[in-house]
Scaffold this motif. Structure first.
Motif, PDB file in Angstrom:
ATOM      1  N   SER A 159       0.195  -4.714  -1.126  1.00 28.10           N
ATOM      2  CA  SER A 159      -0.130  -5.131  -2.480  1.00 28.10           C
ATOM      3  C   SER A 159       1.114  -5.063  -3.358  1.00 28.10           C
ATOM      4  O   SER A 159       1.820  -4.049  -3.364  1.00 28.10           O
ATOM      5  CB  SER A 159      -1.228  -4.230  -3.058  1.00 28.10           C
ATOM      6  N   GLY A 214       0.196  -1.602  -7.089  1.00 26.77           N
ATOM      7  CA  GLY A 214      -0.761  -0.592  -6.674  1.00 26.77           C
ATOM      8  C   GLY A 214      -0.212   0.312  -5.590  1.00 26.77           C
ATOM      9  O   GLY A 214       0.337  -0.155  -4.596  1.00 26.77           O
ATOM     10  N   THR A 222      -2.386  -7.969  -6.253  1.00 29.90           N
ATOM     11  CA  THR A 222      -2.843  -6.633  -6.649  1.00 29.90           C
ATOM     12  C   THR A 222      -3.800  -6.160  -5.560  1.00 29.90           C
ATOM     13  O   THR A 222      -4.133  -6.911  -4.649  1.00 29.90           O
ATOM     14  CB  THR A 222      -3.609  -6.643  -7.986  1.00 29.90           C
ATOM     15  N   GLN A 223      -4.271  -4.947  -5.669  1.00 27.88           N
ATOM     16  CA  GLN A 223      -5.348  -4.527  -4.778  1.00 27.88           C
ATOM     17  C   GLN A 223      -6.612  -5.338  -5.093  1.00 27.88           C
ATOM     18  O   GLN A 223      -6.674  -6.038  -6.104  1.00 27.88           O
ATOM     19  CB  GLN A 223      -5.603  -3.026  -4.938  1.00 27.88           C
ATOM     20  N   GLU A 268      -9.621  -4.408  -5.926  1.00 26.47           N
ATOM     21  CA  GLU A 268     -10.553  -3.882  -6.916  1.00 26.47           C
ATOM     22  C   GLU A 268      -9.798  -3.581  -8.206  1.00 26.47           C
ATOM     23  O   GLU A 268      -8.664  -3.117  -8.183  1.00 26.47           O
ATOM     24  CB  GLU A 268     -11.231  -2.607  -6.408  1.00 26.47           C
ATOM     25  N   GLY A 269     -10.450  -3.831  -9.313  1.00 21.95           N
ATOM     26  CA  GLY A 269      -9.881  -3.442 -10.602  1.00 21.95           C
ATOM     27  C   GLY A 269      -9.051  -4.495 -11.294  1.00 21.95           C
ATOM     28  O   GLY A 269      -8.684  -4.338 -12.457  1.00 21.95           O
ATOM     29  N   PHE A 270      -8.728  -5.597 -10.610  1.00 23.09           N
ATOM     30  CA  PHE A 270      -7.882  -6.642 -11.197  1.00 23.09           C
ATOM     31  C   PHE A 270      -8.486  -8.030 -11.011  1.00 23.09           C
ATOM     32  O   PHE A 270      -7.757  -9.016 -10.948  1.00 23.09           O
ATOM     33  CB  PHE A 270      -6.490  -6.609 -10.565  1.00 23.09           C
ATOM     34  N   TYR A 305     -16.530  -4.057   0.491  1.00 22.31           N
ATOM     35  CA  TYR A 305     -15.446  -4.323  -0.451  1.00 22.31           C
ATOM     36  C   TYR A 305     -15.402  -5.818  -0.783  1.00 22.31           C
ATOM     37  O   TYR A 305     -15.857  -6.652   0.016  1.00 22.31           O
ATOM     38  CB  TYR A 305     -14.106  -3.886   0.141  1.00 22.31           C
ATOM     39  N   HIS A 349     -12.766   7.603  -9.484  1.00 25.38           N
ATOM     40  CA  HIS A 349     -12.671   6.799  -8.260  1.00 25.38           C
ATOM     41  C   HIS A 349     -11.197   6.531  -7.999  1.00 25.38           C
ATOM     42  O   HIS A 349     -10.546   5.775  -8.732  1.00 25.38           O
ATOM     43  CB  HIS A 349     -13.441   5.490  -8.408  1.00 25.38           C
ATOM     44  N   PHE A 404      -8.400   4.938  -6.005  1.00 26.82           N
ATOM     45  CA  PHE A 404      -8.052   3.888  -5.053  1.00 26.82           C
ATOM     46  C   PHE A 404      -6.884   4.356  -4.181  1.00 26.82           C
ATOM     47  O   PHE A 404      -5.877   4.845  -4.683  1.00 26.82           O
ATOM     48  CB  PHE A 404      -7.667   2.604  -5.791  1.00 26.82           C
ATOM     49  N   GLU A 445      -3.433   5.618 -14.740  1.00 27.43           N
ATOM     50  CA  GLU A 445      -4.517   4.640 -14.685  1.00 27.43           C
ATOM     51  C   GLU A 445      -4.884   4.420 -13.227  1.00 27.43           C
ATOM     52  O   GLU A 445      -4.072   3.951 -12.429  1.00 27.43           O
ATOM     53  CB  GLU A 445      -4.084   3.320 -15.335  1.00 27.43           C
ATOM     54  N   ARG A 448      -6.609   2.482 -11.309  1.00 24.32           N
ATOM     55  CA  ARG A 448      -6.589   1.235 -10.542  1.00 24.32           C
ATOM     56  C   ARG A 448      -5.200   0.939  -9.978  1.00 24.32           C
ATOM     57  O   ARG A 448      -5.053   0.100  -9.086  1.00 24.32           O
ATOM     58  CB  ARG A 448      -7.076   0.065 -11.393  1.00 24.32           C
TER      59      ARG A 448
END
Length: 285
Positions: free
Chosen positions: A17, A20, A48-49, A51-53, A121, A215, A217, A261, A263
């Protein structure tokens, strides 16, 4: 302490990624801090990864992987083992499984990254677990969470699984693997602690640390890389799991205390120093 010397590189196959601190971005420095020679195999490139973006830009590397595997075979490049993480498509799972089948690596650790908290996922195909199940035939150690363990075995258990249910899951997983292989379920928790459960001499073994809210990541990526590093340093399975859980917990705590942060992944700077100390002295923490 005699320094570890591997005859061949250790293969790490995961996604990369651009933003991240997770997957290859944590596995590579962690294993390098153990003093291991590495071969890095990005299975996909992400902006990005996942999740979260929202939906990241993604470039699959399956064509490049084919050429890479052929080149390695032509050059008779061998590996001391492999850590396999996120692949993301059935085609990549099959491709990696076929390659591993022809390698006979002495240690293959598989993290079947595909689901958590009863949900797949983002972007994982519906039949992905069926393809991933075939990879268990090449794995010496697998590190699924409870959701992934259920998908791989087809067994459904309750939200608070009993010891009998955990035993059933672990035995079912190990029946899908080669003889003397090990399954480790990585998210067994009670009201205050979370950690791992595995089998030793047919009995359940647990090791947990306090739960940290949030959570995080990449926590599974850190755990799997630590586990690989300790096992390659010839720790017993139980000791490797214990130290990997401790190292992951301290990393989560450090990340939470730094108010990072989440994420963007984990802050592994302190962890890398601890690993370097271990590689030199044999003492962790």
């Amino acid at each position: 302490m005699q320094k570890l010397q591997l005859e061949h590189p250790f293969l790490v196959a995961q996604d990369l990624s651009a933003i991240g601190s997770l997957s290859l971005n944590v596995a590579n420095p962690i294993l390098a801090a153990f003093g291991l020679p590495l071969a890095i195999l990005p299975t996909s490139l992400l902006s990005t990864q996942t999740e979260g973006f929202e939906t990241p830009a993604k470039l699959l590397t399956d064509g490049w992987l084919d050429s890479t595997f052929k080149h390695w075979q032509q050059q008779n490049i061998q590996f001391s083992g492999a850590l396999i993480g996120y692949l993301g498509t059935e085609e990549l799972v099959t491709q990696m499984s076929n390659y591993l089948s022809g390698q006979h690596s002495p240690l293959v650790i598989l993290d079947p990254v595909m689901a958590d908290q009863s949900e797949a996922y983002p972007g994982i195909p519906k039949r992905y677990s069926v393809a991933m199940k075939t990879m268990l035939q090449n794995a010496d150690i697998i590190v699924p969470n409870t959701t992934e363990a259920q998908l791989l075995t087809g067994i459904t258990i309750g939200e608070k699984p009993s010891e009998n249910e955990q035993m059933m899951l672990l035995k079912s997983l190990e029946q899908l693997m080669p003889k003397d292989a090990h399954a480790i379920i990585t998210d067994v928790r009670d009201d205050k602690q979370t950690g791992c459960v595995w089998l030793e001499a047919g009995k359940l073994k647990y090791y947990r640390c306090p739960i940290i809210d949030g959570h995080f990541f990449g926590s599974g990526d850190v755990f799997a890389a630590l586990l690989a590093g300790f096992i390659l340093h010839e720790e017993t399975l139980g000791s490797a799991i214990t130290m990997a859980v401790d190292g992951t917990y301290e990393t989560l705590k450090y990340t939470a205390d730094a108010e990072t942060e989440l994420r963007f992944g984990l802050n592994i700077s302190t962890l890398l120093g601890e690993i370097s100390h271990y590689a030199q002295t044999g003492q962790f923490k």
